[in-house]
Design a protein around this motif. Structure first.
Motif, PDB file in Angstrom:
ATOM      1  N   LYS A 214       0.808  -1.216   0.000  1.00 37.49           N
ATOM      2  CA  LYS A 214       0.000   0.000   0.000  1.00 37.49           C
ATOM      3  C   LYS A 214       0.847   1.274   0.000  1.00 37.49           C
ATOM      4  O   LYS A 214       2.059   1.219   0.151  1.00 37.49           O
ATOM      5  CB  LYS A 214      -0.950  -0.043   1.199  1.00 37.49           C
ATOM      6  CG  LYS A 214      -1.988  -1.169   1.048  1.00 37.49           C
ATOM      7  CD  LYS A 214      -3.035  -1.153   2.146  1.00 37.49           C
ATOM      8  CE  LYS A 214      -4.074  -2.252   1.887  1.00 37.49           C
ATOM      9  NZ  LYS A 214      -5.114  -2.269   2.935  1.00 37.49           N
ATOM     10  N   LEU A 215       0.166   2.417  -0.149  1.00 42.69           N
ATOM     11  CA  LEU A 215       0.889   3.683  -0.316  1.00 42.69           C
ATOM     12  C   LEU A 215       1.658   4.073   0.943  1.00 42.69           C
ATOM     13  O   LEU A 215       2.744   4.625   0.870  1.00 42.69           O
ATOM     14  CB  LEU A 215      -0.103   4.794  -0.709  1.00 42.69           C
ATOM     15  CG  LEU A 215       0.479   6.163  -1.076  1.00 42.69           C
ATOM     16  CD1 LEU A 215       1.556   6.061  -2.147  1.00 42.69           C
ATOM     17  CD2 LEU A 215      -0.628   7.114  -1.528  1.00 42.69           C
ATOM     18  N   PHE A 216       1.084   3.791   2.104  1.00 38.89           N
ATOM     19  CA  PHE A 216       1.745   4.220   3.343  1.00 38.89           C
ATOM     20  C   PHE A 216       1.947   3.100   4.362  1.00 38.89           C
ATOM     21  O   PHE A 216       2.338   3.357   5.493  1.00 38.89           O
ATOM     22  CB  PHE A 216       0.932   5.343   4.006  1.00 38.89           C
ATOM     23  CG  PHE A 216       0.798   6.564   3.145  1.00 38.89           C
ATOM     24  CD1 PHE A 216       1.919   7.279   2.747  1.00 38.89           C
ATOM     25  CD2 PHE A 216      -0.446   7.007   2.716  1.00 38.89           C
ATOM     26  CE1 PHE A 216       1.803   8.403   1.953  1.00 38.89           C
ATOM     27  CE2 PHE A 216      -0.577   8.133   1.922  1.00 38.89           C
ATOM     28  CZ  PHE A 216       0.562   8.837   1.532  1.00 38.89           C
ATOM     29  N   SER A 217       1.624   1.872   3.989  1.00 37.36           N
ATOM     30  CA  SER A 217       1.869   0.768   4.925  1.00 37.36           C
ATOM     31  C   SER A 217       2.383  -0.414   4.117  1.00 37.36           C
ATOM     32  O   SER A 217       2.249  -0.455   2.913  1.00 37.36           O
ATOM     33  CB  SER A 217       0.581   0.389   5.667  1.00 37.36           C
ATOM     34  OG  SER A 217      -0.240  -0.420   4.862  1.00 37.36           O
ATOM     35  N   GLY A 218       2.922  -1.395   4.818  1.00 41.13           N
ATOM     36  CA  GLY A 218       3.529  -2.529   4.120  1.00 41.13           C
ATOM     37  C   GLY A 218       2.545  -3.614   3.711  1.00 41.13           C
ATOM     38  O   GLY A 218       2.935  -4.660   3.222  1.00 41.13           O
ATOM     39  N   THR A 219       1.239  -3.349   3.864  1.00 45.03           N
ATOM     40  CA  THR A 219       0.248  -4.379   3.578  1.00 45.03           C
ATOM     41  C   THR A 219       0.156  -4.680   2.090  1.00 45.03           C
ATOM     42  O   THR A 219       0.253  -3.779   1.269  1.00 45.03           O
ATOM     43  CB  THR A 219      -1.146  -3.914   4.062  1.00 45.03           C
ATOM     44  OG1 THR A 219      -0.999  -3.234   5.293  1.00 45.03           O
ATOM     45  CG2 THR A 219      -2.084  -5.088   4.230  1.00 45.03           C
ATOM     46  N   SER A 220      -0.112  -5.944   1.763  1.00 49.75           N
ATOM     47  CA  SER A 220      -0.252  -6.366   0.369  1.00 49.75           C
ATOM     48  C   SER A 220      -1.479  -5.722  -0.285  1.00 49.75           C
ATOM     49  O   SER A 220      -2.475  -5.453   0.381  1.00 49.75           O
ATOM     50  CB  SER A 220      -0.379  -7.888   0.306  1.00 49.75           C
ATOM     51  OG  SER A 220      -0.836  -8.272  -0.981  1.00 49.75           O
ATOM     52  N   THR A 221      -1.378  -5.491  -1.592  1.00 47.01           N
ATOM     53  CA  THR A 221      -2.483  -4.872  -2.321  1.00 47.01           C
ATOM     54  C   THR A 221      -3.211  -5.869  -3.208  1.00 47.01           C
ATOM     55  O   THR A 221      -4.012  -5.486  -4.038  1.00 47.01           O
ATOM     56  CB  THR A 221      -1.956  -3.750  -3.227  1.00 47.01           C
ATOM     57  OG1 THR A 221      -0.885  -4.283  -4.009  1.00 47.01           O
ATOM     58  CG2 THR A 221      -1.467  -2.576  -2.428  1.00 47.01           C
ATOM     59  N   GLU A 222      -2.923  -7.143  -3.052  1.00 42.24           N
ATOM     60  CA  GLU A 222      -3.503  -8.132  -3.951  1.00 42.24           C
ATOM     61  C   GLU A 222      -5.034  -8.099  -3.911  1.00 42.24           C
ATOM     62  O   GLU A 222      -5.640  -7.908  -2.867  1.00 42.24           O
ATOM     63  CB  GLU A 222      -3.008  -9.525  -3.585  1.00 42.24           C
ATOM     64  CG  GLU A 222      -2.979 -10.426  -4.796  1.00 42.24           C
ATOM     65  CD  GLU A 222      -2.087 -11.627  -4.563  1.00 42.24           C
ATOM     66  OE1 GLU A 222      -2.504 -12.722  -4.923  1.00 42.24           O
ATOM     67  OE2 GLU A 222      -0.996 -11.449  -3.998  1.00 42.24           O
ATOM     68  N   PHE A 223      -5.635  -8.292  -5.090  1.00 41.45           N
ATOM     69  CA  PHE A 223      -7.081  -8.190  -5.236  1.00 41.45           C
ATOM     70  C   PHE A 223      -7.744  -9.506  -4.854  1.00 41.45           C
ATOM     71  O   PHE A 223      -7.238 -10.578  -5.133  1.00 41.45           O
ATOM     72  CB  PHE A 223      -7.401  -7.831  -6.697  1.00 41.45           C
ATOM     73  CG  PHE A 223      -8.874  -7.642  -6.972  1.00 41.45           C
ATOM     74  CD1 PHE A 223      -9.482  -6.436  -6.663  1.00 41.45           C
ATOM     75  CD2 PHE A 223      -9.622  -8.652  -7.550  1.00 41.45           C
ATOM     76  CE1 PHE A 223     -10.835  -6.248  -6.924  1.00 41.45           C
ATOM     77  CE2 PHE A 223     -10.973  -8.471  -7.813  1.00 41.45           C
ATOM     78  CZ  PHE A 223     -11.577  -7.271  -7.492  1.00 41.45           C
ATOM     79  N   GLY A 224      -8.889  -9.394  -4.188  1.00 35.37           N
ATOM     80  CA  GLY A 224      -9.733 -10.580  -4.026  1.00 35.37           C
ATOM     81  C   GLY A 224      -9.532 -11.379  -2.755  1.00 35.37           C
ATOM     82  O   GLY A 224     -10.068 -12.473  -2.629  1.00 35.37           O
ATOM     83  N   ALA A 225      -8.770 -10.839  -1.788  1.00 35.31           N
ATOM     84  CA  ALA A 225      -8.570 -11.589  -0.538  1.00 35.31           C
ATOM     85  C   ALA A 225      -9.826 -11.495   0.334  1.00 35.31           C
ATOM     86  O   ALA A 225     -10.683 -10.647   0.119  1.00 35.31           O
ATOM     87  CB  ALA A 225      -7.366 -11.043   0.207  1.00 35.31           C
TER      88      ALA A 225
END
Lengths: 477, 484
Positions: free
Chosen positions: A20-31
């Protein structure tokens, strides 16, 4: 009265960063909902943003690609509003000092003309989460997986004059972001969304009319329909003595109409101010130049090269280069088959048809570029005719093997033995005296009948050139 | 033993004169006895503290102890502590248990410190008397009818009453220095960016800074050694190299140039407080420092600018308390708007709501230029004033507060009078500079604080200047029970 339409577009592009733009979280679609939201995305007290450097790089890459000014100092701001899927109560965006300044985009119209559209600016911002109203009676579910996903918002000048231009602009934008691999550009998943600012004015007027903003249109087709219906609405309104109200409207595709969103939304005062948790982003020209060096060949340049290098028509080159993957596919086919024109016809014709029919991306084509090249080579070396090639292609699509094995197993090899063809020609002439008579009396189009008969007799395998030549010789005697 | 300062305790632990468990038990017993009167702690961590003390003693027996191993401290209740309530002095977060540790908390854990508990504070650090806390006012150990100052009043009272060896605190406009002044402690507000803000519940992001409340400058130096330094999780945290803050304490002050801002010795300053400050200045002259008058011409604008910028930032920072994901939620909301309105009306106290409204107003369309933008310009002017002053002098000293601690309830009717409490301290936050307050006398049996302000990242120098004063005087050793 004659009216002129004025359109400006705001395109939101989801940047293809891993996090993500400001955190380390994954941006994968559909979770699963809320499995991709960490303490920052949840706006836990005390958490702070750290800028994703990949997102910055992608934004700069876009700016460089459209020849825009890149800000060596740009600033994030807070845009304040309450909404359940906006965890912090503000969206971190850029207002006064966006990363990308003025640039331009050349769009290609269907009639072959081009038009230059100004790009006002592009800035980075974070996406909100999603509110889910359907699954919970009397409640609203919140999914924050998307919250904080990096977006690039690209704002155009009000340079577009009709819906077709707006679509052409979007298509070119889509083409460029895909070429740059800064987004997957998948509109169905919301990776590219568009707001359209639409107004009308009397033809010849310099002043802009009052505009409405149509929010969140998510396909090329809807953009065209939404703008057309909105323009129609505005014209009717004014011609009936009414007035356009500046407001946000939603496009309803089912009813093909736009309708006003709550006026409260419009009256929002976002109280922007510089984000104190982030320092201004300072980059130097070295950084910008290094990114410039990584730019791929862009669609306009590639299109020109296709015309020059492969001798393609401007139209063919444009179609092939508008999609990065298609252009790449074509180049592999051409290199392997050695015939650009045939390759272009096959890629744009039969291949595209089956891809469209089954909605398959060219990268997942059931016929690989190398396989198609072999098929084309067999046409070139007279192993099969173009007509037979279509049969072979269909078998290839159905997964029956490569071109050579299909030709072999189905016995589709073209008959080029003059003796065999001559025997068939003699037989057809002998069996059809009436048509021979017609031909001899000057009705030369009857030759098509003979060719047809012979192709039928040969099951399409007779070489059409040889058949024609022999027929003419024999019938003239 | 637990009356001693942090540095002394560290030495006693190292010499095995006392164990961490013994110390912790003593502190917990005294907290048990005193806290119901003082209200210094919101949460006391009996089990955790003893567990950590045991672990610290084990580390020490293995010969792996550091300077901070086993020292019992307290954290202001806006530092997030995993598994322990972090209330920020607010009903809004009364039920909030943080899933993570603040960087400051994490670093003290790493250093082997023992967490005794979480200290009371003004709600969301908004206040100068610790009376805005949802958990009730904190009492000044010197006189229970007086305030301890705020917003770090709980940390100040806890250290002053010897309910911990030292405490973390935060300072947005004076929230460490003013309580230090009112309770006879050494308060250190480091340079903005010296200590990570990750995990520190935000009030005003561009002003908030974590620091310490301790008995002495030496104690403060030991704590800063643990806290200071770059943190990748805080983009505003500085990568300027960190000193060993205890190493330079003994440097003589000969040649030190001290500036006295004439604006801090004018109308409004209590005459007896001024006398204490003048005496302290004479002490510095004796220590070899030279004194000169300087001017901070824009300092009269600092309170006004602060009360635009801080509420503006707060209005956005506190938007996340919307009852959606955590925190207080009203009973039976009928719809979204009702949930927002009632949860925030019921969850926040009056001062917090006042500042949210002020900040929202200052950022509104049509008012932004007149308020927020103008305040930022003033902030620049104030920073420039200091920069100019520091071309002539090394440190700036003066009173921390115009008077000594005032009675609980005395200033409740007029928020503006309360805002003027921070008249000498606020400019330091606007300029982002490091500042300290050290005890420098008693007036009618109540402590007076001397403020010392230095250049960016000059914490080592400030601590040296404070420590030399404390070697020459004994004001920092005075306690409510021992004023002689």
């Amino acid at each position: 009265m004659e009216w002129e339409t004025v359109i400006g577009l705001e395109v939101h592009v989801q940047l293809a960063t891993a996090s993500k733009l400001f955190s380390g979280t994954s941006t994968e679609f559909g979770a699963e909902p809320n499995t991709q939201a960490n303490i920052y995305d949840l706006a836990m007290p005390g958490t702070l943003p750290v800028l994703n450097k990949e997102a910055l790089k992608m934004a700069v890459k876009f700016g460089v690609a459209i020849g825009a000014e890149i800000s060596t100092t740009s600033v994030f701001d807070r845009k304040n509003y309450f909404y359940p899927d906006l965890p912090k109560g503000y969206q971190t965006s850029q207002l006064d000092f966006p990363i990308v300044g003025k640039g331009e985009l050349v769009i290609d119209m269907e009639d072959g003309t081009q038009k230059t559209i100004g790009v006002t600016r592009a800035h980075m911002e974070e996406d909100a989460g999603k509110s889910l109203h359907e699954d919970y009676p009397d409640k609203t579910g919140i999914d924050l997986n998307r919250a904080g996903t990096p977006l690039l918002e690209i704002v155009s000048e009000p340079d577009l004059r009709n819906a077709k231009e707006a679509v052409a602009y979007l298509k070119k934008m889509h083409s460029i972001i895909c070429y740059l691999t800064i987004s997957d550009g998948d509109m169905s998943q919301g990776s590219m969304r568009c707001d359209a600012n639409v107004s009308i004015r009397q033809k010849g007027s310099d002043e802009l009319g009052t505009r409405t903003e149509i929010k969140n249109i998510n396909s090329f087709r809807y953009v065209e329909k939404a703008i057309n219906i909105e323009v129609e609405r505005q014209i009717d309104l004014i011609e009936d003595g009414g007035r356009v109200v500046q407001e946000t409207r939603l496009y309803d595709a089912d009813k093909n109409e736009t309708r006003s969103m709550r006026s409260k939304e419009v009256a929002n005062d976002y109280r922007y101010f510089p984000e104190p948790d982030l320092l201004p982003i300072v980059i130097d020209t070295k950084y910008i130049e290094a990114i410039r060096e990584t730019l791929p060949e862009l669609p306009d340049v590639k299109c020109k090269r296709f015309c020059e290098q492969y001798g393609l028509s401007e139209y063919d080159a444009l179609v092939l280069t508008s999609d990065h993957a298609t252009a790449g596919y074509f180049e592999i086919v051409t290199a392997a088959s050695g015939d650009p024109k045939l390759s272009a016809n096959w890629v744009m014709g039969d291949l595209q048809a089956i891809l469209n029919k089954d909605e398959i991306a060219i990268n997942n084509s059931p016929v690989s570029a190398d396989a198609l090249a072999i098929l084309i080579s067999r046409i070139k070396d007279n192993t099969i005719s173009s007509k037979i090639a279509k049969t072979v292609f269909e078998a290839m699509v159905d997964g029956e093997g490569d071109a050579d094995s299909i030709i072999e197993s189905k016995g589709l090899k073209q008959v080029t033995d003059t003796g065999a063809i001559e025997a068939m020609v003699d037989e057809v002439i002998a069996n059809n005296p009436d048509q021979v008579e017609q031909y001899k009396s000057g009705k030369e189009q009857v030759i098509g009948f003979f060719v047809g008969q012979i192709m039928k007799a040969s099951q399409g395998k007779a070489n059409p050139g040889q058949v024609n030549k022999l027929l003419k010789e024999k019938l003239s005697n | 033993m637990i009356d001693s300062g942090l540095a002394q305790i560290s030495r006693a632990l190292a010499a095995r004169e006392v164990s961490s468990v013994e110390l912790t038990q003593e502190y917990l017993a005294r907290i048990e006895k005193e806290n119901s009167n003082l209200n210094a702690y919101i949460t006391v961590c009996n089990e955790l503290a003893l567990e950590q003390a045991n672990a610290a003693d084990a580390v020490r027996s293995k010969g792996e102890a550091g300077a901070f191993t086993g020292i019992p401290i307290a954290h202001k209740d806006l530092f997030c502590t995993a598994g322990i309530r972090t209330s920020c002095g607010s009903r809004m977060l009364d039920n909030f248990i943080s899933p993570y540790d603040a960087t400051v908390v994490e670093r003290f854990k790493q250093a082997g410190a023992v967490t005794l508990g979480k200290t009371n504070m003004d709600e969301f650090a908004m206040g100068s008397s610790n009376e805005t806390s949802f958990y009730g006012p904190v009492k000044n150990p010197w006189d229970h009818s007086l305030v301890p100052g705020g917003s770090s009043g709980g940390s100040a009272a806890a250290v002053a009453a010897r309910l911990c060896a030292g405490a973390t605190a935060t300072d947005t406009g004076g929230s460490i220095r003013q309580p230090a002044s009112f309770t006879g402690l050494t308060g250190l507000k480091p340079t903005y960016g010296r200590v990570s803000r990750w995990g520190m519940v935000a009030f005003a992001s561009s002003l908030d800074q974590a620091g310490t409340l301790t008995q002495s400058a030496e104690d403060a130096a030991m704590m800063l050694n643990v806290m200071a330094g770059l943190d990748q999780k805080d983009s505003t945290c500085s990568d300027v190299s960190v000193d060993d803050y205890t190493a330079g304490l003994d440097k003589p002050l000969k040649g030190l140039k001290i500036g006295l801002p004439k604006e801090h010795f004018s109308e409004g300053l209590n005459a007896e407080v001024e006398q204490c400050i003048r005496d302290a200045i004479s002490e510095y002259e004796k220590l070899g420092a030279s004194i000169q008058e300087i001017s901070l011409p824009n300092s009269h604008l600092s309170v006004s600018a602060y009360y635009v910028i801080a509420p503006a930032e707060a209005s956005a920072n506190l938007s996340r308390y919307d009852a959606v994901r955590y925190g207080y939620r009203c009973e039976n909301p009928v719809d979204l708007e009702d949930m927002y309105k009632r949860s925030r009306s019921e969850g926040f106290g009056a001062e917090v709501k006042r500042r949210i409204m002020v900040g929202t107003y200052a950022l509104s369309a049509g008012y932004y230029d007149a308020y927020y933008r103008k305040a930022q310009k003033i902030r620049r002017l104030i920073k420039d004033d200091f920069q100019q002053a520091f071309e002539e002098v090394d440190v700036i000293i003066g009173p921390t507060s115009p008077h000594t601690a005032f009675p609980i309830g005395a200033q409740n009717d007029d928020p503006v009078t309360m805002y003027l409490e921070d008249i000498y301290t606020i400019a330091v936050n606007l300029a982002g500079l490091p500042g300290m307050s050290i005890p420098s006398g008693l007036v009618n049996g109540l402590p007076v604080g001397l403020q010392i302000v230095g250049r960016d990242f000059s914490e080592a120098q400030l601590l040296n200047v404070a420590h030399q004063f404390q070697l020459a005087t004994d004001w920092h050793t005075k306690t409510p029970d021992n004023q002689a």
